[in-house]
Write a protein that holds these residues in place. Sequence first.
Motif, PDB file in Angstrom:
ATOM      1  N   THR A 154       2.030  13.509 122.953  1.00 22.75           N
ATOM      2  CA  THR A 154       0.654  13.894 122.627  1.00 22.75           C
ATOM      3  C   THR A 154      -0.209  14.037 123.876  1.00 22.75           C
ATOM      4  O   THR A 154      -0.942  15.019 124.025  1.00 22.75           O
ATOM      5  CB  THR A 154       0.027  12.851 121.684  1.00 22.75           C
ATOM      6  N   GLN A 155      -0.127  13.059 124.783  1.00 25.49           N
ATOM      7  CA  GLN A 155      -0.941  13.097 125.994  1.00 25.49           C
ATOM      8  C   GLN A 155      -0.601  14.311 126.846  1.00 25.49           C
ATOM      9  O   GLN A 155      -1.484  14.975 127.393  1.00 25.49           O
ATOM     10  CB  GLN A 155      -0.762  11.805 126.790  1.00 25.49           C
ATOM     11  N   ARG A 156       0.690  14.589 126.938  1.00 34.27           N
ATOM     12  CA  ARG A 156       1.106  15.746 127.731  1.00 34.27           C
ATOM     13  C   ARG A 156       0.584  17.041 127.134  1.00 34.27           C
ATOM     14  O   ARG A 156       0.117  17.930 127.858  1.00 34.27           O
ATOM     15  CB  ARG A 156       2.639  15.785 127.801  1.00 34.27           C
ATOM     16  N   LYS A 157       0.631  17.157 125.811  1.00 32.45           N
ATOM     17  CA  LYS A 157       0.134  18.368 125.144  1.00 32.45           C
ATOM     18  C   LYS A 157      -1.361  18.519 125.354  1.00 32.45           C
ATOM     19  O   LYS A 157      -1.867  19.629 125.557  1.00 32.45           O
ATOM     20  CB  LYS A 157       0.469  18.328 123.653  1.00 32.45           C
ATOM     21  N   ARG A 158      -2.076  17.393 125.315  1.00 29.55           N
ATOM     22  CA  ARG A 158      -3.520  17.460 125.559  1.00 29.55           C
ATOM     23  C   ARG A 158      -3.798  17.936 126.977  1.00 29.55           C
ATOM     24  O   ARG A 158      -4.698  18.740 127.213  1.00 29.55           O
ATOM     25  CB  ARG A 158      -4.142  16.086 125.326  1.00 29.55           C
ATOM     26  N   GLN A 159      -3.028  17.412 127.922  1.00 31.53           N
ATOM     27  CA  GLN A 159      -3.213  17.822 129.313  1.00 31.53           C
ATOM     28  C   GLN A 159      -2.895  19.299 129.492  1.00 31.53           C
ATOM     29  O   GLN A 159      -3.599  20.012 130.223  1.00 31.53           O
ATOM     30  CB  GLN A 159      -2.334  16.965 130.227  1.00 31.53           C
ATOM     31  N   GLU A 160      -1.848  19.760 128.813  1.00 32.01           N
ATOM     32  CA  GLU A 160      -1.511  21.183 128.884  1.00 32.01           C
ATOM     33  C   GLU A 160      -2.640  22.033 128.320  1.00 32.01           C
ATOM     34  O   GLU A 160      -2.983  23.082 128.872  1.00 32.01           O
ATOM     35  CB  GLU A 160      -0.211  21.455 128.129  1.00 32.01           C
ATOM     36  N   GLN A 161      -3.216  21.577 127.201  1.00 27.83           N
ATOM     37  CA  GLN A 161      -4.326  22.306 126.601  1.00 27.83           C
ATOM     38  C   GLN A 161      -5.533  22.333 127.541  1.00 27.83           C
ATOM     39  O   GLN A 161      -6.193  23.359 127.698  1.00 27.83           O
ATOM     40  CB  GLN A 161      -4.705  21.653 125.265  1.00 27.83           C
ATOM     41  N   ASN A 166      -2.089   6.424 109.818  1.00 23.38           N
ATOM     42  CA  ASN A 166      -3.555   6.420 109.742  1.00 23.38           C
ATOM     43  C   ASN A 166      -4.156   7.822 109.680  1.00 23.38           C
ATOM     44  O   ASN A 166      -5.371   7.997 109.711  1.00 23.38           O
ATOM     45  CB  ASN A 166      -4.152   5.663 110.930  1.00 23.38           C
ATOM     46  N   GLY A 167      -3.281   8.841 109.611  1.00 23.16           N
ATOM     47  CA  GLY A 167      -3.760  10.210 109.492  1.00 23.16           C
ATOM     48  C   GLY A 167      -3.888  10.949 110.804  1.00 23.16           C
ATOM     49  O   GLY A 167      -4.149  12.158 110.819  1.00 23.16           O
ATOM     50  N   GLU A 168      -3.687  10.249 111.893  1.00 23.40           N
ATOM     51  CA  GLU A 168      -3.844  10.874 113.210  1.00 23.40           C
ATOM     52  C   GLU A 168      -2.655  11.791 113.497  1.00 23.40           C
ATOM     53  O   GLU A 168      -1.498  11.428 113.289  1.00 23.40           O
ATOM     54  CB  GLU A 168      -3.947   9.788 114.281  1.00 23.40           C
ATOM     55  N   LEU A 169      -2.945  12.992 113.998  1.00 25.88           N
ATOM     56  CA  LEU A 169      -1.893  13.929 114.379  1.00 25.88           C
ATOM     57  C   LEU A 169      -1.357  13.562 115.756  1.00 25.88           C
ATOM     58  O   LEU A 169      -2.105  13.114 116.627  1.00 25.88           O
ATOM     59  CB  LEU A 169      -2.425  15.352 114.401  1.00 25.88           C
ATOM     60  N   TYR A 170      -0.053  13.761 115.958  1.00 25.51           N
ATOM     61  CA  TYR A 170       0.539  13.516 117.269  1.00 25.51           C
ATOM     62  C   TYR A 170       1.729  14.433 117.461  1.00 25.51           C
ATOM     63  O   TYR A 170       2.382  14.860 116.504  1.00 25.51           O
ATOM     64  CB  TYR A 170       0.962  12.045 117.411  1.00 25.51           C
TER      65      TYR A 170
END
Length: 415
Positions: free
Chosen positions: A124-131, A93-97
């Motif tokens: 993905t969730q972990r990377k978002r949390q790291e960010q 669907n084009g979403e990056l992960y």
Amino acid sequence: MPVPFEVSGWLEEFTIAVEQSPAATAITTTEGVIRFVNRRFEEVTGYSREELVGQTPAIIQSGHTEQRVYDELWATLRAGQVWRGEMLNRRKNGELYWEHEVITPVRNAAGEIVSFVVVKEDITQRKRQEQELRLLAVAFETGQAALITDAEQRIVRVNGAFSEITGYRAEEVIGQTPRLFQSGRHDEAFYDRLWQSLAEQGHWQGEIWNRDRAGNLFPVWESITAVSDEHGAVTHYVALFHNISERKQREQELNRQALVDHLTGAGNRRALDHDLVRAMSQHDRGRAPVSLVLLDVDHFKRINDTLGHDHGDRILCALVARVQACLRAEDALYRWGGEEFCILLSHTTAAGARILAERVRRLIGADPMEGLAITVSLGVATRLPGESAEALMARADEALYAAKRAGRNRCVVAE
């Protein structure tokens, strides 16, 4: 010769285990062509098995992963080693992960690499949390002082700005409570309102005075937020504040200027109105008598007309300096307007006010000012019980003009 287990049954169980594995799994040829994917691989990528088999992993590449990552990946695999790393891919669907991948070479009986097994974890969730943590870390080290406590108000973390403002190093305050910085200028009611706001709204902000490591008091503008867990229980408090000493000093200076006559430095009429109301309030409570002395420079218009306004202004400034030199600490001098001045005596009876007025009159006439002999006329009035400020001022003004009518350079006490 019989085998200890049924091969076909074992393969079936193995296939089911891989198919139902929570890890996205794929098998590719040595050229990277996909031969098998499990159900989780479909869920993560959004592609069906039919769409993936026969394709290469390029189908999910995002274009954001650096080429050196792919070069390192293939160099590792062709050397027969396991590759581990992270990639930013793109779903159907084009979403990056983000994925963490482990790719393992598979060898045949002759030791030749015949395929690769790819096991992926969606991170993905972990990377978002790291960010988010990186962003919070940057925000935490901004110019605002920051302090975090646990639910029992024990300090668990402070930032650099906190140490700069308070003088305390982090290791000196960790485990302490913010009571360490209390100035003593706020009563219990102040802190009760603060904690009530935190309990009801989860937030409080306002001006508060603190004490730094050297013992100096300083004002800050502080914002405190209660942090709660998923059950609504408070786990931490986060306080942000900055020193507003310079702002307070500017405000005080502006307030002072608003209450001062800019020519002579005496108080202005606004200051007199404010101070007279306060003195009258004390008088109403039976604490102290209130008296006024109005004084006017005799023949001042003649001075301005003959010598000029600049000369007249210098005389007014010299007069103020001379009068203030003979006043007590609790007395105050105000410029009422033009060459008229008022002295507020907030702890002085009529008799005492007359004595001070005569002292002022003699002091002004004792020596010339700017080369001229100057005299003043004075009117004295002491407040009667319940008398308004306007009535008191009017009686002092009447006494002043009585002194002028009587020949000037004299003091008259109002009846």
